[in-house]
Scaffold this active site. Structure first.
Site, PDB file in Angstrom:
ATOM      1  N   HIS A  38       0.824  -1.211   0.000  1.00 12.12           N
ATOM      2  CA  HIS A  38       0.000   0.000   0.000  1.00 12.12           C
ATOM      3  C   HIS A  38       0.864   1.268   0.000  1.00 12.12           C
ATOM      4  O   HIS A  38       2.025   1.222  -0.399  1.00 12.12           O
ATOM      5  CB  HIS A  38      -0.996  -0.057   1.154  1.00 12.12           C
ATOM      6  N   GLU A  73      -1.797   0.023   8.091  1.00 12.60           N
ATOM      7  CA  GLU A  73      -0.970  -1.019   7.489  1.00 12.60           C
ATOM      8  C   GLU A  73       0.167  -0.409   6.682  1.00 12.60           C
ATOM      9  O   GLU A  73       1.300  -0.898   6.710  1.00 12.60           O
ATOM     10  CB  GLU A  73      -1.826  -1.903   6.583  1.00 12.60           C
ATOM     11  N   HIS A 123       2.943  -7.072   4.397  1.00 11.71           N
ATOM     12  CA  HIS A 123       1.571  -6.645   4.683  1.00 11.71           C
ATOM     13  C   HIS A 123       1.201  -6.948   6.132  1.00 11.71           C
ATOM     14  O   HIS A 123       1.897  -7.678   6.833  1.00 11.71           O
ATOM     15  CB  HIS A 123       0.583  -7.363   3.755  1.00 11.71           C
ATOM     16  N   GLU A 136       1.684 -11.761   5.382  1.00  9.38           N
ATOM     17  CA  GLU A 136       0.757 -11.042   6.260  1.00  9.38           C
ATOM     18  C   GLU A 136       1.313 -11.246   7.670  1.00  9.38           C
ATOM     19  O   GLU A 136       1.199 -12.323   8.250  1.00  9.38           O
ATOM     20  CB  GLU A 136      -0.658 -11.610   6.138  1.00  9.38           C
TER      21      GLU A 136
END
Length: 270
Positions: A64, A101, A156, A234
């Protein structure tokens, strides 16, 4: 002490003269010959040990971007990931207290760059800061391909239900596309990172997705379009209170970076 007779003294004097013990006039006359000095070559210094990741190229993709929320039109634009069309990018998730995040992935990535460079690797990032927009998932894959990376990792934090916990690693499947040739290598990379992450952070395997913290997918553009070994991780569930607290702790984020570096190194040195 009783004095020695003169005859004895005379004999002693002759012996001393013959042996060079008295008299004058150099070594032959009794002076010790100067010792020969042998110069020793300076000790050779051992060459500095090579850094473990010397010559390796690693691409780090901080998931992101902190400014994505400012340009929904740009990040919602559809791009082709070969198996479907998906949004260029997303804003990502955040903890209940508002720690994003994007901030987490950027901080961990900065720490990871430093560690890998200290170990000799050449490192590239897919974005230069945490206040911009994008790049699209297709561009993120292209950056790793252009660098001809030995390994690429996309970092992430998940945003699952509060009761879910744990981390998982995402690896590509064959799709009859560019990623097919590195699916096997990506799986090895994923397992090495999985093992190092569990050991280094104490975060358990995910209890809600994947098997033994391993998940294989064919819908992620960052993987489908990659021609170099690549994985996603993740790092924990940011909506789980316990894991959110850890992910907001700088000391824990350093542990995350070290663990990821160790997993990458294990793969690259194998």
């Amino acid at each position: 002490m009783r004095a020695l007779p003169a005859s004895v003294l005379a004999v002693c004097g002759l012996i001393a003269s013959a042996c060079g013990g008295t008299g004058s006039g150099g070594a032959a006359a009794g002076q010790a010959a100067p010792a020969t000095v042998v110069e020793q070559a300076p000790a050779k210094q051992a060459p500095p040990s090579a850094k473990p990741l010397e010559g390796k190229v690693v691409v780090i993709d901080p998931g992101h971007n902190g400014g994505n929320y400012r340009d929904p039109k740009a990040i919602n634009r559809k791009v082709n990931v070969l198996t479907q069309w998906k949004a260029c990018d997303t804003t990502g998730t955040q903890t209940n207290s508002g720690y994003t995040e994007a901030a987490f992935t950027w901080d961990v990535s900065q720490r990871l760059v430093k560690i890998l460079e200290e170990r000799g690797a050449k490192v590239e990032l897919t974005r230069p800061s945490n206040n911009g927009v994008g790049p699209c998932i297709t561009q993120r894959a292209a950056i790793g391909n252009k660098a001809d990376a030995d390994a690429a990792i996309s970092i992430h934090g998940d945003g699952s239900a509060p009761g879910n916990r744990g981390f998982h690693v995402i690896m590509p499947k064959k799709i009859n596309g560019p990623v097919d040739k590195v699916v096997g290598a990506s799986s090895k990379l994923g397992i090495d990172v999985r093992n190092a992450y569990a050991k280094g952070t104490g975060i358990p395997y995910s209890n809600y997705i994947g098997r033994n913290a391993l998940d294989y997918r064919n819908d992620l553009g960052g993987l489908n379009l990659s021609t170099v070994p690549k994985i996603f991780i993740e790092c924990g569930n940011m909506r789980n209170a316990g894991e959110a607290a850890k992910m907001q702790d700088p000391k824990f984020r350093q542990k995350v970076a070290v663990a990821l570096a160790n997993g990458l190194q294990h793969y690259l040195k194998a």
